[in-house]
Design a protein around this motif. Structure first.
Motif, PDB file in Angstrom:
ATOM      1  N   THR A  13       0.841  -1.206   0.000  1.00 50.41           N
ATOM      2  CA  THR A  13       0.000   0.000   0.000  1.00 50.41           C
ATOM      3  C   THR A  13       0.878   1.258   0.000  1.00 50.41           C
ATOM      4  O   THR A  13       0.945   1.979   1.005  1.00 50.41           O
ATOM      5  CB  THR A  13      -0.942   0.018   1.212  1.00 50.41           C
ATOM      6  N   THR A  72       2.153   5.096  -0.681  1.00 51.17           N
ATOM      7  CA  THR A  72       1.480   6.388  -0.735  1.00 51.17           C
ATOM      8  C   THR A  72       2.516   7.495  -0.662  1.00 51.17           C
ATOM      9  O   THR A  72       3.707   7.238  -0.457  1.00 51.17           O
ATOM     10  CB  THR A  72       0.456   6.539   0.406  1.00 51.17           C
ATOM     11  N   THR A  98      -3.427  10.769  -6.252  1.00 47.79           N
ATOM     12  CA  THR A  98      -3.422  10.554  -4.808  1.00 47.79           C
ATOM     13  C   THR A  98      -4.709  11.021  -4.141  1.00 47.79           C
ATOM     14  O   THR A  98      -5.209  10.377  -3.207  1.00 47.79           O
ATOM     15  CB  THR A  98      -2.204  11.266  -4.189  1.00 47.79           C
ATOM     16  N   ASP A 101      -0.886   2.674  -8.385  1.00 46.22           N
ATOM     17  CA  ASP A 101       0.186   2.758  -7.386  1.00 46.22           C
ATOM     18  C   ASP A 101       1.580   2.889  -7.990  1.00 46.22           C
ATOM     19  O   ASP A 101       2.554   3.056  -7.250  1.00 46.22           O
ATOM     20  CB  ASP A 101       0.156   1.510  -6.489  1.00 46.22           C
ATOM     21  N   HIS A 158       3.851   5.875  -6.907  1.00 49.33           N
ATOM     22  CA  HIS A 158       4.419   5.811  -5.562  1.00 49.33           C
ATOM     23  C   HIS A 158       5.514   4.761  -5.463  1.00 49.33           C
ATOM     24  O   HIS A 158       6.553   4.997  -4.836  1.00 49.33           O
ATOM     25  CB  HIS A 158       3.319   5.532  -4.542  1.00 49.33           C
TER      26      HIS A 158
END
Length: 215
Positions: free
Chosen positions: A19, A21, A128, A174, A177
């Motif tokens: 995950t 970010t 985001t 994703d 990131h």
């Protein structure tokens, strides 16, 4: 680089960091927009230090506009180019209030029309804050895409379009990131740390550094 290898690279990056970010601190699309605006030619760490004091005082376009350029500058003077950034932020807040009801637009053209907001910043906000599968190419991602041969290009737009073409759809949200964090902490500019890189077996960089420096 073939597509099977690209698939394997992102599967590996996901396994290492399920995950990912941004490292910028924010609680709303507006805070993210301001943080990204402030982060140009500055570190996320320096931006976070400033916004931890700024956002409790002004975290809406109206509150930020009320500070004025000088008032805002007092909060961000530790960030590079703070005076021009203060001017852009105040101009942006005025436009958000006058043209967008105080909300951050989800539309790329509307975002890029804001002072100080270019394609990269718009991509970050769209991805985001709003979950769009955009890829913002900064110096880290440009380096990683070219060095690994994941999506080589002569400029940031070529790399962005290459990544949008080659990154499997399931990983596009994703990808930004994963790649920026990989470039920041592993595939560093001066000395890539290939000796502990999870995707090293898949990377096509010719000058890998497989031995850590002697202590």
């Amino acid at each position: 680089m073939n597509q099977a290898k690209r698939q394997a690279i992102f599967e590996t990056l996901k396994e290492v960091n399920p995950t990912p970010t941004t490292e910028l601190e924010y609680t709303s699309p507006f805070e993210l927009l301001i943080a990204v605006l402030l982060s140009a030619q500055a570190t996320d760490v320096s931006v976070n230090k400033a916004t931890r004091k700024l956002f409790p005082v002004a975290n809406t376009p109206a509150a930020m506009l009320a500070l004025g350029e000088e008032g805002l500058a007092d909060y961000i003077r530790t960030i590079g180019l703070y005076r021009s950034k203060a001017r852009h932020v105040i101009q942006t807040c005025r436009i958000l209030l006058e043209q967008h009801g105080g909300e951050v637009p989800r539309d790329r053209a509307a975002l890029e029309a804001l002072p100080g907001v270019g394609r990269k910043t718009a991509n970050v906000v769209m991805n985001t804050a709003f979950g769009e599968p955009t890829i913002a190419v900064d110096t880290h991602i440009f380096r990683v895409a070219n060095r690994t041969r994941l999506a080589p290009g002569k400029n940031v737009l070529e790399v962005e379009l290459g990544l949008l073409k080659f990154v499997p759809a399931e990983f596009q949200h994703d990808a930004h990131h994963w790649l920026i964090l990989h470039g920041r902490y592993v595939c560093k500019a001066r000395r890539p740390e290939c000796w502990h890189c999870a995707i090293e077996p898949l990377c096509e960089y010719r000058d890998k550094i497989l031995t850590p420096p002697a202590r």
